[in-house]
Write an enzyme that holds these catalytic residues in place. Structure first.
Site, PDB file in Angstrom:
ATOM      1  N   ASP A 124       0.857  -1.190   0.000  1.00  0.00           N
ATOM      2  CA  ASP A 124       0.000   0.000   0.000  1.00  0.00           C
ATOM      3  C   ASP A 124       0.888   1.234   0.000  1.00  0.00           C
ATOM      4  OD1 ASP A 124      -2.720   1.128   0.120  1.00  0.00           O
ATOM      5  OD2 ASP A 124      -2.000   1.999   1.985  1.00  0.00           O
TER       6      ASP A 124
ATOM      7  N   GLU B  44       0.749   5.777   0.459  1.00  0.00           N
ATOM      8  CA  GLU B  44       0.038   7.028   0.717  1.00  0.00           C
ATOM      9  C   GLU B  44       0.710   8.105  -0.131  1.00  0.00           C
ATOM     10  OE1 GLU B  44      -2.696   7.228   2.326  1.00  0.00           O
ATOM     11  OE2 GLU B  44      -2.665   5.257   3.283  1.00  0.00           O
TER      12      GLU B  44
ATOM     13  N   GLU C 246      -6.746  17.777   1.554  1.00  0.00           N
ATOM     14  CA  GLU C 246      -7.680  16.646   1.606  1.00  0.00           C
ATOM     15  C   GLU C 246      -6.936  15.344   1.880  1.00  0.00           C
ATOM     16  OE1 GLU C 246     -11.058  16.563   1.586  1.00  0.00           O
ATOM     17  OE2 GLU C 246     -10.789  18.726   1.793  1.00  0.00           O
TER      18      GLU C 246
ATOM     19  N   HIS D  91      -5.625   6.584   7.554  1.00  0.00           N
ATOM     20  CA  HIS D  91      -4.949   5.723   6.604  1.00  0.00           C
ATOM     21  C   HIS D  91      -3.445   5.728   6.885  1.00  0.00           C
ATOM     22  CE1 HIS D  91      -8.213   5.473   3.298  1.00  0.00           C
ATOM     23  NE2 HIS D  91      -8.774   5.800   4.454  1.00  0.00           N
TER      24      HIS D  91
ATOM     25  N   ASP E  80      -2.337  -0.471   6.568  1.00  0.00           N
ATOM     26  CA  ASP E  80      -3.270  -0.972   5.562  1.00  0.00           C
ATOM     27  C   ASP E  80      -2.725  -2.211   4.855  1.00  0.00           C
ATOM     28  OD1 ASP E  80      -4.920   1.050   6.278  1.00  0.00           O
ATOM     29  OD2 ASP E  80      -4.817   2.159   4.396  1.00  0.00           O
TER      30      ASP E  80
END
Length: 312
Positions: free
Chosen positions: A10, A12, A59, A159, A164
């Site tokens: 995963d 980000e 965001e 997150h 994750d």
């Protein structure tokens, strides 16, 4: 039949683009990988935070909690690329919504003029598509799958790539484990869980926390506080904690001729002293034991993943 090596992966990022260009100039800020060999979690992981060399969208920061200021002293993708590629090469990558992560990874490779792409290094299984194929009547987002397969995701407040990836690895193993009685909807699963809600008026005893766990928590919180200076009306930093009038915890700034390591050492010394000021003697001893254990575990990981010369 040979050994099967899989990597739950995963990332980000600083944000995302649109349907035409998912990346749109955004960069990776965190990579998390968890190794699975022959359907067993090995405990071996690859994890890093990255300096994206650009600001983080507001965001995106709301989702993962990371800002440009927090990431400026982390390594760049270029600095970790070789170790990352070595970790994933030849494996089967398990990625939830694979198009997103692969687009960002391939973009990072292109910025380095690396001719290879993810498809040249490993095979890919999109676990969103897999979940829809296996269980077409159920939601395929990670939170819903964790709930459906009994994977504890209560600590997933925000997150995080490594968290994750760890959850995805557990979900994948449960989802592909041959379970035949998975026929509850998410709503039904929630209703079933409601049976275990504690009745009104019932009080459970409050359990004490171990001294070393309390000390570690305080040490970590003070370290996080160092990243968020409190400022006066003119924008001048004067301290990084207003928890207690007894604690002298001034905001530190990096000197013009001071190296990153020297500045990090000063921050670490301040963090330790401030922590000791708020702990008992037994808690201080527990903290030192815990920090030494973490340091030794990190050295062992470096030796296992990167070789002997990185472990010193």
């Amino acid at each position: 039949m040979g050994i099967k090596r899989q990597i739950a992966l995963d990332t980000e990022t600083t944000g995302k683009g649109n349907d035409v260009d998912i990346v749109d100039g955004h960069r990776i800020i965190e990579i998390g990988c968890v190794e699975i060999i022959d359907r067993k979690l090995t405990g071996r992981e690859f994890h890093c935070y990255l300096n994206p060399e650009r600001p983080v969208d507001d965001e995106a920061a709301k989702l993962h909690g990371m800002t440009w200021e927090m990431l400026q002293n982390q390594p760049t993708f270029r600095q970790i690329a070789a170790n990352f590629i070595d970790f994933i090469r030849g494996s089967e990558l398990l990625i939830h919504n694979a198009k997103f992560d692969i687009s960002f990874l391939d973009y990072e490779f292109s910025l380095m003029a690396i001719p290879e792409r993810i498809k040249d290094m490993a095979t890919v299984v999109d676990t969103v598509l897999l979940a829809k194929q296996l269980y077409p009547n159920h939601q395929a987002n990670l939170d819903a799958l964790c709930k459906a397969f009994g994977v504890n995701a209560s600590h997933r407040v925000q997150h995080g790539a490594l968290l994750d990836a760890q959850l995805l690895a557990e979900v994948y193993l449960a989802m592909t484990g041959g379970q035949s009685d998975f026929n509850l909807s998410i709503d039904q699963a929630e209703a079933e869980g409601a049976r275990w809600i504690r009745p009104n008026g019932v009080r459970l005893p409050i359990m004490g926390v171990e001294p070393e766990r309390h000390a570690e928590h305080l040490y970590t919180m003070l370290g996080l506080a160092q990243k968020k200076p409190i400022t006066d009306d003119n924008g001048n930093s004067f301290c990084v904690s207003n928890w207690s009038p007894e604690i002298n915890f001034p905001a530190l700034t990096k000197g013009e001729e001071e190296g990153k390591k020297e500045f990090a050492k000063r921050q670490s010394e301040q963090q330790r002293l401030a922590t000791y000021h708020m702990l008992t003697r037994d808690e201080c001893i527990g903290l030192e034991i815990a920090l030494n254990e973490h340091e030794n575990a990190h050295k062992a990981w470096l030796k296992r993943v990167l070789g002997d010369h990185h472990a010193s």
